[in-house]
Scaffold this motif. Structure first.
Motif, PDB file in Angstrom:
ATOM      1  N   UNK A  81      68.837 -14.055  47.893  1.00 56.24           N
ATOM      2  CA  UNK A  81      68.090 -14.159  46.643  1.00 56.24           C
ATOM      3  C   UNK A  81      67.035 -15.246  46.729  1.00 56.24           C
ATOM      4  N   UNK A  82      67.374 -16.362  47.372  1.00 57.03           N
ATOM      5  CA  UNK A  82      66.428 -17.470  47.510  1.00 57.03           C
ATOM      6  C   UNK A  82      65.231 -17.070  48.369  1.00 57.03           C
ATOM      7  N   UNK A  83      65.472 -16.255  49.372  1.00 59.22           N
ATOM      8  CA  UNK A  83      64.360 -15.799  50.217  1.00 59.22           C
ATOM      9  C   UNK A  83      63.416 -14.893  49.426  1.00 59.22           C
ATOM     10  N   UNK A  84      63.959 -14.088  48.532  1.00 63.14           N
ATOM     11  CA  UNK A  84      63.100 -13.290  47.653  1.00 63.14           C
ATOM     12  C   UNK A  84      62.258 -14.206  46.764  1.00 63.14           C
ATOM     13  N   UNK A  85      62.897 -15.264  46.266  1.00 65.92           N
ATOM     14  CA  UNK A  85      62.184 -16.206  45.401  1.00 65.92           C
ATOM     15  C   UNK A  85      61.045 -16.883  46.136  1.00 65.92           C
ATOM     16  N   UNK A  86      61.225 -17.131  47.426  1.00 61.53           N
ATOM     17  CA  UNK A  86      60.164 -17.756  48.208  1.00 61.53           C
ATOM     18  C   UNK A  86      58.899 -16.919  48.240  1.00 61.53           C
ATOM     19  N   UNK A  87      59.047 -15.614  48.042  1.00 64.49           N
ATOM     20  CA  UNK A  87      57.897 -14.698  48.076  1.00 64.49           C
ATOM     21  C   UNK A  87      57.421 -14.332  46.670  1.00 64.49           C
ATOM     22  N   UNK A  88      58.351 -14.033  45.784  1.00 59.10           N
ATOM     23  CA  UNK A  88      58.001 -13.424  44.496  1.00 59.10           C
ATOM     24  C   UNK A  88      57.995 -14.362  43.292  1.00 59.10           C
ATOM     25  N   UNK A  89      58.541 -15.572  43.420  1.00 54.70           N
ATOM     26  CA  UNK A  89      58.564 -16.494  42.279  1.00 54.70           C
ATOM     27  C   UNK A  89      57.156 -17.008  41.985  1.00 54.70           C
ATOM     28  N   UNK A  90      56.930 -17.389  40.727  1.00 54.17           N
ATOM     29  CA  UNK A  90      55.628 -17.922  40.323  1.00 54.17           C
ATOM     30  C   UNK A  90      55.674 -19.431  40.139  1.00 54.17           C
ATOM     31  N   UNK A  91      56.732 -19.931  39.544  1.00 55.53           N
ATOM     32  CA  UNK A  91      56.816 -21.356  39.225  1.00 55.53           C
ATOM     33  C   UNK A  91      57.120 -22.183  40.473  1.00 55.53           C
ATOM     34  N   UNK A  92      56.418 -23.285  40.605  1.00 57.39           N
ATOM     35  CA  UNK A  92      56.610 -24.157  41.767  1.00 57.39           C
ATOM     36  C   UNK A  92      58.042 -24.683  41.815  1.00 57.39           C
TER      37      UNK A  92
END
Length: 212
Positions: A81-92
């Motif tokens: 899930x964290x790896x997905x966040x590295x690509x798709x998240x917006x907030x720093x």
């Protein structure tokens, strides 16, 4: 005249008789009501006891192998899930949190593996994700930006609450000494991550309704 006197007297006797009958009827109704109440209370207590028994069975402390497997799956899910966040998240801050999760859960995986290897007999954790975890990752992978941020952080709260329950329970009641020790070391870290996830989720802007 005598007949007139006897009629009120008869009426009075009838009234007294009816009154006694009504009183006995009321008492019978009360007795029945009390018996029914007691019966329902007994049924309710039996149902509650059965529910408690089922809860205890469902929430029993896992065996060493079960704990190792669940901990390994939890770590694997968190990293994915964290790896997905590295690509798709917006907030720093969300991206930073995700990087922290990759590192922290890699350390947790290593700690559980080392503890499992010291068990007798040796335990090999199985990190294979469940169908539910795979579905959650698939749903997360369909989101981008702010929508991803909120879904990811909400999921992190749920995942860390589950992990905390598992880890803290095994740290107290676990049967394999090495895994129990590892769980005790990991427990405060999971608790810290949960608090961080809640605080970060609360900082995110509210979800925007479709079409708004």
């Amino acid at each position: 005249m005598k007949a007139i006197v006897e009629m009120p007297l008869a009426a009075a006797v009838l009234a007294l008789a009816l009154g006694g009958c009504n009183q006995r009827t009321a008492e019978n109704v009360d007795d029945t009501s009390n018996a029914t109440t007691q019966m329902l209370a007994s049924i309710g207590n039996s149902a509650l006891n059965a529910a408690d028994t089922m809860k205890d069975a469902l929430e029993r402390t896992p065996t060493g192998q079960e704990f190792a497997n669940r901990a390994a799956r939890s770590d694997a899910f968190e990293i994915a899930a964290a790896k997905l966040a590295g690509v798709d998240a917006a907030a720093r801050k969300v991206k930073a949190f995700a990087r922290e999760m990759v590192a922290a859960h890699a350390r947790s995986t290593a700690a559980i593996k080392a503890a499992a290897a010291r068990a007798t007999p040796v335990i090999t954790p199985d990190p294979t994700l469940t169908d539910d975890q795979m579905e959650k990752l698939a749903d997360l992978g369909r989101l981008k930006g702010a929508a991803f941020d909120r879904a990811y952080m909400t999921g992190q709260i749920d995942a860390h609450e589950r992990a905390r329950s598992l880890i803290e329970d095994y740290a107290r009641h676990g049967e394999v000494a090495s895994l129990k020790e590892a769980a005790g070391t990991i427990a405060p870290i999971v608790k810290k991550h949960l608090a961080h996830a809640k605080a970060l989720r609360d900082e995110l802007p509210p979800a925007t309704a479709p079409g708004a």
